[in-house]
Design an enzyme around this catalytic site. Structure first.
Site, PDB file in Angstrom:
ATOM      1  CB  SER A 152      11.954 -27.477  36.370  1.00 36.60           C
ATOM      2  OG  SER A 152      12.552 -26.359  36.978  1.00 36.60           O
ATOM      3  CE1 TYR A 165       7.304 -24.957  36.275  1.00 36.74           C
ATOM      4  CE2 TYR A 165       9.393 -25.013  37.459  1.00 36.74           C
ATOM      5  CZ  TYR A 165       8.700 -24.964  36.271  1.00 36.74           C
ATOM      6  OH  TYR A 165       9.378 -24.911  35.080  1.00 36.74           O
ATOM      7  CE  LYS A 169       8.077 -28.182  34.662  1.00 37.16           C
ATOM      8  NZ  LYS A 169       7.522 -28.593  33.342  1.00 37.16           N
TER       9      LYS A 169
END
Ligand code: NAD
Length: 304
Positions: A152, A165, A169
């Site tokens: 991401s 996150y 990622k």
């Protein structure tokens, strides 16, 4: 359709909706037999239901394709192993693995809990590792494998509220960098997708006019290319709203500081030269950095 997957078996995780559903439908439309994995939980990973996965299987079958549903939680290795066994029992091979399942637990680092942090790492990072581990020996034995991890822009570049996150990622990109080396001899190619799409994950984060452009169908061609016969390897392909680009980790050429000048003060004084982008490169293995520094030192010291 010159790129097809006839005879190939694909596992797509988190394929009950959003991007995963779209990847799975298109793989099936182009001839792949597809495992539709989905836990069927909420966006934060709580709860579960088999409905979403079964609905995607029904959609594929209605269009004349072949698919099976699987409800494994990718964060649990025993469930992932059972999913791969189910796939092998059904079709006898696994050619394509698209690691797409994901959740969000957004909070600023100051406010977020370590439990949420671990949960996000478990689903995105360990979820991908679990699936790759369960398929790796099969792909090695087949001498064929196409694996995608989903990264991401939040991991590649950062995004407020997404430390957990972002860490997960970038973790999958780190895993990819070494897996490409270990898989090369077995014709296993590993790539990363950095998507932007209107799904429940991005609901309300952008104006509706932007979301209307960001349909998942514009991302899926990128995944399809990354798992095709002639796929590249070690690519981070970014896709959204019909735009496609590649992200690379680059390193400046840097400088050698002579004996006696290897100090923080000399680093500060030479900052412009150290960060000078002319001659910067995307290195292909960790060792290249060490060789570069040793070569610079040896040259400066007149040895070797
Ligand atoms: P989504 O919430 O629509 O879909 C994610 C799917 O994963 C859901 O169906 C969910 O049930 C499933 N899932 C969650 N945890 C699971 C688990 N433990 N085991 C099995 N399945 C599980 O989200 P999306 O936007 O389609 O996201 C797909 C992937 O793309 C995610 O990895 C996400 O982080 C990544 N991504 C999305 C965007 C975006 O703009 N939408 C941007 C960057 C990255």
């Amino acid at each position: 359709m010159t790129i097809r997957y006839d005879g190939k078996v694909a596992i797509v995780t988190g394929a009950g909706q959003g991007l995963g559903r779209c990847h799975a439908l298109e793989l099936a439309a182009r001839g792949a037999r597809v495992v539709i994995n989905d836990l069927g939980g909420a966006a934060d990973g709580t709860g579960g239901s088999s409905e979403a996965a079964l609905a995607v299987v029904a959609e594929i079958e209605a269009a004349g394709g072949e698919a099976i549903a699987n409800g494994a939680n990718v964060a649990k290795y025993d469930e992932v192993e059972a999913m791969v066994k189910q796939t092998m029992d059904q079709w006898g091979r696994v050619d394509i693995l698209v690691n797409n399942a994901g959740i969000l637990r957004d909070k600023s680092f100051a406010k977020g809990s370590l439990d949420d942090f671990k949960m996000v790492l478990d689903v995105h990072l360990m979820g991908s590792i679990n699936c790759i581990k369960a398929c790796w020996d099969i792909m090695r034995a087949q001498e064929y494998g196409r694996i995608v991890v989903t990264t991401s822009s939040s991991g590649l570049y950062g995004n407020f509220g997404q430390t957990n996150y972002g860490a997960a990622k970038m973790g999958v990109v780190g895993a990819m960098n070494t897996l490409v080396q270990e898989g090369a001899k077995y014709n296993i190619k590993v790539n990363a997708l950095a998507p932007t799409a209107a799904t429940r994950m991005t609901e309300g984060l952008m104006p509706q006019e932007a979301l209307d452009l960001l349909v998942p169908e514009k991302v899926t061609p990128a995944v399809l290319y990354l798992v095709s016969e002639d796929a590249p390897t070690r690519t981070i392909l970014c896709a959204g709203a019909g735009g496609y680009s590649v992200t690379r980790m680059i390193e400046t050429e840097g400088i050698y500081l002579p004996e006696g000048e290897q100090t923080p003060e000399a680093i500060a004084a030479n900052w412009d030269a150290i960060t000078d982008p002319s001659g910067e490169k995307a290195l292909q293995a960790g060792g290249e950095q060490g060789f570069k520094f040793v070569a610079k030192a040896a040259q400066a010291l007149g040895i070797g």
